[in-house]
Design a protein around this motif. Structure first.
Motif, short mmCIF file in Angstrom:
data_model
loop_
_atom_site.label_atom_id
_atom_site.label_comp_id
_atom_site.label_asym_id
_atom_site.label_seq_id
_atom_site.Cartn_x
_atom_site.Cartn_y
_atom_site.Cartn_z
N GLU A 277 42.78 26.48 57.90
CA GLU A 277 41.94 25.50 58.59
C GLU A 277 40.53 26.05 58.76
OE1 GLU A 277 42.61 22.52 59.32
OE2 GLU A 277 44.74 22.23 59.74
N GLY A 278 40.44 27.34 59.12
CA GLY A 278 39.12 27.95 59.30
C GLY A 278 38.33 28.02 58.01
N LEU A 279 39.00 28.44 56.92
CA LEU A 279 38.33 28.50 55.62
C LEU A 279 37.88 27.13 55.15
CD1 LEU A 279 40.62 31.04 53.70
CD2 LEU A 279 38.25 31.40 54.40
N LEU A 280 38.72 26.12 55.39
CA LEU A 280 38.39 24.75 54.98
C LEU A 280 37.16 24.26 55.74
CD1 LEU A 280 39.16 22.32 53.27
CD2 LEU A 280 40.71 21.60 55.09
N LEU A 281 37.10 24.56 57.03
CA LEU A 281 35.94 24.17 57.84
C LEU A 281 34.66 24.81 57.31
CD1 LEU A 281 34.77 22.80 60.38
CD2 LEU A 281 35.35 24.89 61.66
N LEU A 282 34.74 26.12 57.00
CA LEU A 282 33.57 26.83 56.49
C LEU A 282 33.12 26.29 55.14
CD1 LEU A 282 34.45 30.53 57.45
CD2 LEU A 282 32.83 28.99 58.59
N LYS A 283 34.09 26.05 54.24
CA LYS A 283 33.75 25.55 52.91
C LYS A 283 33.11 24.17 52.98
CE LYS A 283 35.19 28.97 50.31
NZ LYS A 283 34.29 29.73 49.41
N ARG A 284 33.61 23.30 53.87
CA ARG A 284 33.04 21.98 54.00
C ARG A 284 31.61 22.05 54.55
NH1 ARG A 284 38.21 18.62 56.51
NH2 ARG A 284 39.14 18.05 54.49
N GLN A 285 31.42 22.96 55.51
CA GLN A 285 30.08 23.12 56.07
C GLN A 285 29.11 23.65 55.01
OE1 GLN A 285 29.52 26.22 59.05
NE2 GLN A 285 28.26 24.83 60.29
N GLN A 286 29.59 24.63 54.20
CA GLN A 286 28.75 25.17 53.14
C GLN A 286 28.41 24.10 52.11
OE1 GLN A 286 30.85 28.55 51.58
NE2 GLN A 286 30.80 29.67 53.52
N ALA A 287 29.40 23.24 51.80
CA ALA A 287 29.16 22.16 50.83
C ALA A 287 28.12 21.18 51.36
CB ALA A 287 30.46 21.45 50.52
N GLU A 288 28.20 20.87 52.67
CA GLU A 288 27.23 19.96 53.27
C GLU A 288 25.82 20.56 53.21
OE1 GLU A 288 28.65 19.22 57.18
OE2 GLU A 288 30.37 18.00 56.52
N LYS A 289 25.74 21.86 53.54
CA LYS A 289 24.43 22.52 53.49
C LYS A 289 23.89 22.54 52.06
CE LYS A 289 25.06 25.60 57.48
NZ LYS A 289 25.17 27.00 57.93
N GLN A 290 24.77 22.77 51.10
CA GLN A 290 24.34 22.80 49.70
C GLN A 290 23.86 21.43 49.25
OE1 GLN A 290 24.31 25.72 48.60
NE2 GLN A 290 23.85 25.56 46.42
N GLN A 291 24.53 20.37 49.77
CA GLN A 291 24.12 19.02 49.42
C GLN A 291 22.73 18.72 49.99
OE1 GLN A 291 25.99 16.56 47.47
NE2 GLN A 291 23.84 15.93 47.45
N VAL A 292 22.51 19.17 51.23
CA VAL A 292 21.19 18.99 51.85
C VAL A 292 20.13 19.73 51.04
CG1 VAL A 292 19.81 19.52 53.89
CG2 VAL A 292 22.12 18.62 54.15
N LYS A 293 20.49 20.94 50.59
CA LYS A 293 19.57 21.73 49.79
C LYS A 293 19.20 21.01 48.49
CE LYS A 293 19.15 26.38 47.81
NZ LYS A 293 19.86 27.68 47.61
N LEU A 294 20.18 20.40 47.84
CA LEU A 294 19.93 19.66 46.60
C LEU A 294 19.05 18.45 46.86
CD1 LEU A 294 23.45 19.75 44.89
CD2 LEU A 294 21.35 20.76 43.99
N ASP A 295 19.35 17.74 47.98
CA ASP A 295 18.58 16.54 48.30
C ASP A 295 17.13 16.85 48.65
OD1 ASP A 295 20.86 15.09 47.88
OD2 ASP A 295 21.40 14.94 50.00
N SER A 296 16.84 18.09 49.03
CA SER A 296 15.48 18.43 49.46
C SER A 296 14.53 18.73 48.31
CB SER A 296 15.53 19.65 50.39
OG SER A 296 15.94 20.80 49.67
N PHE A 297 15.03 18.83 47.06
CA PHE A 297 14.14 19.10 45.92
C PHE A 297 13.21 17.91 45.70
CE2 PHE A 297 17.53 22.13 44.37
CZ PHE A 297 16.77 23.26 44.63
#
Length: 415
Positions: A47-67
């Motif tokens: 559960e903890g790993l899944l939470l972290l991976k989802r948060q990292q994916a969201e941050k990565q998506q934000v990073k992509l959207d900011s280009f």
């Protein structure tokens, strides 16, 4: 069998049902463990790993959207992330499942066949001085043939499933190649600048993160199922323990001499039959073994009430079986229970006096309404009564001989 003797049928049925339920749950548990690949992680950690991976994916998506690309660039980039990359991630997940299934199918196809060789066994038995021929050998050969037929049929199903899996794998591989090419073409219009390089890196990381999220989600579902199964196993084992205690009390009560039950009637009738035939008493007992299954034992007693070795011989063991069958039928007479019984070679090896006694018992039970079908060789015939054969012609249903179909069972022709 225990419920026929008057024991609590519902209690026994519940015990067997709970025992079967535990076996089924443990088999499911083993399957889940196998699907987890032998590495069972703690659910909290997953559960903890899944939470972290989802948060990292969201941050990565934000990073992509900011280009900061031109409108056309942004449209193509959004299409790449939201459609092509998602399709690639889904197909990779499907390919993983298909490859896992193919591995299980190949493992099943590699399973060995039945290794028993009746000819080799026959030679070994012959060297040991033991006869291994006739019906036993044929039965083993039939068993091997039956096993081979089932194995061949199962192999056919597995090959069909393998072909379907490999066909789908080929389709998935082709589609992944197409999507990869489309992805490259979508990015080709962009100049090879530092921004594009960073976008490519971020895009690849996002695909990997999404793949991790899918994998962790699958592991979490398996672990949740595993936890549920283990909880059900604990509950079932606890219920089985209570049923074991209830069975012990039930068998203790029914074995009590003062208990008026069907079992008590059967024990008395059983002793009565043996006494009329052998002029000796007999004891019928039932107990629970270590697996809490009922075990029956019949003993012929001497004058002091001690067990003798008589019941160990084939002849007396057969007589004990006959007495048990008749006692059960008489105890249930008129209660909707079957009122007929078949005994093969009923008079074999008995002396003349005991044969006559057994005939008297059988006629007594026949007069009560219990139909008895018996077979015997002419050499085992009970002695005549005042010069008259003990069985009349209308009591003899069929004489078996080798002089034509009339003398064969069901009048079957020889083969």
């Amino acid at each position: 069998m225990a419920h026929i003797l008057g024991f609590d049928a519902q209690l026994i049925s519940d015990f067997y049902e709970r025992e079967a339920r535990i076996d089924t749950l443990r088999a499911d548990e083993k399957t889940i463990q196998s699907e987890l690949g032998g590495s069972i992680e703690d659910l909290g950690r997953i559960e903890g790993l899944l939470l972290l991976k989802r948060q990292q994916a969201e941050k990565q998506q934000v990073k992509l959207d900011s280009f900061d690309f031109r409108d056309q660039d942004k449209a193509k980039t959004k299409d790449l992330v939201d459609q092509i990359d998602q399709e690639i991630a889904d197909l990779n997940a499907e390919r993983y499942t298909l490859m896992y299934n193919r591995k299980k199918i190949l493992s099943s196809l590699d399973d060995g066949e039945m290794a028993f060789d009746p000819e080799r066994a026959a030679r070994l038995f012959e060297e040991a001085g033991v006869l291994f021929d006739g019906q036993i050998k044929r039965d083993y050969e039939q068993l091997i043939a039956f096993n081979a037929a089932i194995t061949e049929e199962r192999r056919g199903y597995l090959l069909e499933e393998k072909a379907e899996v490999e066909s789908r794998l080929k389709e998935v591989g082709t589609e992944l190649n197409r999507l990869g090419k489309s992805r490259s073409e979508t990015l080709s219009f962009l100049s090879d600048t530092d921004v594009v390089r960073k976008y490519k890196e971020a895009s690849d990381e996002l695909v990997e993160l999404r793949s991790d999220v899918i994998s962790l989600t699958r592991q979490r579902e398996h672990l949740q199922t595993l936890q549920r199964l283990r909880s059900e196993i604990r509950d079932a084992v606890e219920e089985k323990t209570h049923l074991e205690s209830a069975l012990e009390r039930e068998f203790e009560e029914k074995n009590s001499p003062g208990t008026d039950s069907v079992y008590r009637t059967i024990r008395l009738l059983f002793d009565e039959i043996i006494e009329e035939v052998l002029d000796q008493n007999a004891l019928l007992t039932v107990s629970l073994n270590q697996q809490y299954h009922p075990e029956f034992e019949a003993e012929i007693l001497d004058e002091s009430g001690n067990a003798t070795s008589a019941q160990r011989g084939h002849t007396y063991k057969k007589l004990l079986c006959i007495a048990f069958d008749l006692a059960v039928l008489r105890a249930h007479l008129g209660k909707g229970f079957p009122a007929f019984v078949f005994h093969d070679g009923v008079f074999e090896s008995l002396d003349k006096r005991k044969k006559s006694n057994l005939v008297d018992v059988m006629r007594e039970y026949s007069n009560l309404g219990i139909q008895q079908i018996v077979t015997l060789m002419d050499t085992d015939m009970p002695p005549d009564v005042d010069g008259t054969p003990v069985f009349s012609e209308d009591e003899i249903v069929l004489r078996l001989h080798d002089e034509g179909t009339e003398g064969r069972l069901f009048r079957l022709r020889s083969w």
